[in-house]
Design a protein around this motif. Structure first.
Motif, PDB file in Angstrom:
ATOM      1  N   ASN A  30       0.677  -1.394  -0.101  1.00 13.06           N
ATOM      2  CA  ASN A  30      -0.193  -0.188  -0.473  1.00 13.06           C
ATOM      3  C   ASN A  30       1.299   1.235   0.192  1.00 13.06           C
ATOM      4  O   ASN A  30       0.757   2.280   0.828  1.00 13.06           O
ATOM      5  CB  ASN A  30      -1.233  -0.316   0.885  1.00 13.06           C
ATOM      6  CG  ASN A  30      -2.058   0.900   0.579  1.00 13.06           C
ATOM      7  OD1 ASN A  30      -2.278   1.519  -0.169  1.00 13.06           O
ATOM      8  ND2 ASN A  30      -2.664   1.323   1.848  1.00 13.06           N
ATOM      9  N   ASN A  33      -0.919   5.181  -0.614  1.00 11.52           N
ATOM     10  CA  ASN A  33      -2.232   4.485  -0.266  1.00 11.52           C
ATOM     11  C   ASN A  33      -2.821   4.126  -1.579  1.00 11.52           C
ATOM     12  O   ASN A  33      -3.187   4.335  -2.067  1.00 11.52           O
ATOM     13  CB  ASN A  33      -2.588   5.481   0.159  1.00 11.52           C
ATOM     14  CG  ASN A  33      -4.517   5.102   1.104  1.00 11.52           C
ATOM     15  OD1 ASN A  33      -4.398   3.636   1.513  1.00 11.52           O
ATOM     16  ND2 ASN A  33      -5.263   6.035   0.704  1.00 11.52           N
ATOM     17  N   TRP A  35      -3.364   0.766  -2.966  1.00 13.49           N
ATOM     18  CA  TRP A  35      -3.991   0.202  -2.855  1.00 13.49           C
ATOM     19  C   TRP A  35      -5.407   0.344  -3.216  1.00 13.49           C
ATOM     20  O   TRP A  35      -6.923   0.406  -3.028  1.00 13.49           O
ATOM     21  CB  TRP A  35      -3.869  -1.043  -1.894  1.00 13.49           C
ATOM     22  CG  TRP A  35      -5.097  -1.729  -1.549  1.00 13.49           C
ATOM     23  CD1 TRP A  35      -6.231  -1.798  -1.188  1.00 13.49           C
ATOM     24  CD2 TRP A  35      -5.761  -3.074  -2.637  1.00 13.49           C
ATOM     25  NE1 TRP A  35      -6.879  -2.854  -1.129  1.00 13.49           N
ATOM     26  CE2 TRP A  35      -6.649  -4.002  -2.024  1.00 13.49           C
ATOM     27  CE3 TRP A  35      -4.568  -3.654  -3.929  1.00 13.49           C
ATOM     28  CZ2 TRP A  35      -7.013  -4.844  -3.029  1.00 13.49           C
ATOM     29  CZ3 TRP A  35      -5.347  -4.297  -4.400  1.00 13.49           C
ATOM     30  CH2 TRP A  35      -6.714  -5.512  -3.976  1.00 13.49           C
ATOM     31  N   HIS A  36      -5.949   1.324  -2.241  1.00 13.59           N
ATOM     32  CA  HIS A  36      -7.312   2.399  -1.579  1.00 13.59           C
ATOM     33  C   HIS A  36      -7.616   2.761  -3.191  1.00 13.59           C
ATOM     34  O   HIS A  36      -8.837   3.131  -3.306  1.00 13.59           O
ATOM     35  CB  HIS A  36      -6.785   2.800  -0.591  1.00 13.59           C
ATOM     36  CG  HIS A  36      -8.383   4.163  -0.486  1.00 13.59           C
ATOM     37  ND1 HIS A  36      -9.288   3.693   0.002  1.00 13.59           N
ATOM     38  CD2 HIS A  36      -8.589   5.029  -0.962  1.00 13.59           C
ATOM     39  CE1 HIS A  36     -10.656   4.664   0.687  1.00 13.59           C
ATOM     40  NE2 HIS A  36     -10.207   5.696  -0.501  1.00 13.59           N
ATOM     41  N   THR A  39      -8.845   1.035  -5.841  1.00 14.68           N
ATOM     42  CA  THR A  39     -10.041  -0.473  -5.435  1.00 14.68           C
ATOM     43  C   THR A  39     -10.188   0.628  -5.838  1.00 14.68           C
ATOM     44  O   THR A  39     -12.092   0.153  -5.652  1.00 14.68           O
ATOM     45  CB  THR A  39      -9.407  -0.544  -4.086  1.00 14.68           C
ATOM     46  OG1 THR A  39      -9.770  -0.311  -3.459  1.00 14.68           O
ATOM     47  CG2 THR A  39      -8.531  -1.512  -4.451  1.00 14.68           C
ATOM     48  N   HIS A  40     -10.535   1.970  -5.281  1.00 15.16           N
ATOM     49  CA  HIS A  40     -12.032   3.332  -5.056  1.00 15.16           C
ATOM     50  C   HIS A  40     -11.972   4.244  -6.548  1.00 15.16           C
ATOM     51  O   HIS A  40     -12.624   4.796  -5.962  1.00 15.16           O
ATOM     52  CB  HIS A  40     -11.889   3.328  -4.027  1.00 15.16           C
ATOM     53  CG  HIS A  40     -12.142   2.910  -2.659  1.00 15.16           C
ATOM     54  ND1 HIS A  40     -11.308   2.052  -2.260  1.00 15.16           N
ATOM     55  CD2 HIS A  40     -13.128   2.753  -1.945  1.00 15.16           C
ATOM     56  CE1 HIS A  40     -11.398   1.100  -1.308  1.00 15.16           C
ATOM     57  NE2 HIS A  40     -12.961   2.252  -1.155  1.00 15.16           N
ATOM     58  N   SER A  41     -11.763   3.479  -7.704  1.00 13.15           N
ATOM     59  CA  SER A  41     -11.857   4.380  -8.653  1.00 13.15           C
ATOM     60  C   SER A  41     -12.484   3.230  -9.337  1.00 13.15           C
ATOM     61  O   SER A  41     -12.131   1.967 -10.008  1.00 13.15           O
ATOM     62  CB  SER A  41     -10.830   4.750  -8.543  1.00 13.15           C
ATOM     63  OG  SER A  41     -10.380   5.493 -10.722  1.00 13.15           O
ATOM     64  N   ASP A  42     -12.842   4.171 -10.386  1.00 18.25           N
ATOM     65  CA  ASP A  42     -13.453   3.362 -11.743  1.00 18.25           C
ATOM     66  C   ASP A  42     -12.465   2.901 -12.834  1.00 18.25           C
ATOM     67  O   ASP A  42     -12.544   1.825 -13.359  1.00 18.25           O
ATOM     68  CB  ASP A  42     -14.700   4.335 -12.353  1.00 18.25           C
ATOM     69  CG  ASP A  42     -15.867   4.554 -11.777  1.00 18.25           C
ATOM     70  OD1 ASP A  42     -16.453   4.248 -10.446  1.00 18.25           O
ATOM     71  OD2 ASP A  42     -16.423   5.366 -11.991  1.00 18.25           O
TER      72      ASP A  42
END
Length: 102
Positions: A30, A33, A35-36, A39-42
């Motif tokens: 990570n 950041n 990974w975040h 995974t939290h993006s289109d």
């Protein structure tokens, strides 16, 4: 297929495998950041793909360059030409007058 082409393809595959491991390590640790963000993006998958491709090109080039440089043999023969002593008269200083008075 020529040996050089086989060697190049092999080194490119190794380079992209190293790139995959590198990107996996970046995501698993990570870093920044990432990974975040992925995974939290289109279109996070596109960012991972571009990161893998860009690092794959770099790692492949380095892998191929290291392989080629390791192929060079060590020359024990002296191929540097004639190494005679330089006569001292060649190294005598010469006085040169300057005509520029600015």
């Amino acid at each position: 297929m020529p040996k050089l082409i086989k060697l190049y393809i092999t080194q490119v595959l190794i380079g992209f495998a190293i790139s995959a491991a590198f990107v996996a390590a970046l995501l698993s640790f990570n870093v920044a950041n990432m990974w975040h963000l992925v995974t939290h993006s289109d279109i996070g998958w596109l960012a991972v793909l571009i990161l893998w491709l860009a690092n794959g090109v770099v790692f492949s080039g380095v892998q191929f360059a290291i392989t080629i440089m390791r192929m060079a043999g060590k020359d024990d023969d002296d191929h540097g030409g004639k190494r005679d002593d330089i006569p001292l008269r060649v190294l005598e200083p010469i006085r040169v007058e300057s005509t520029d008075r600015s």
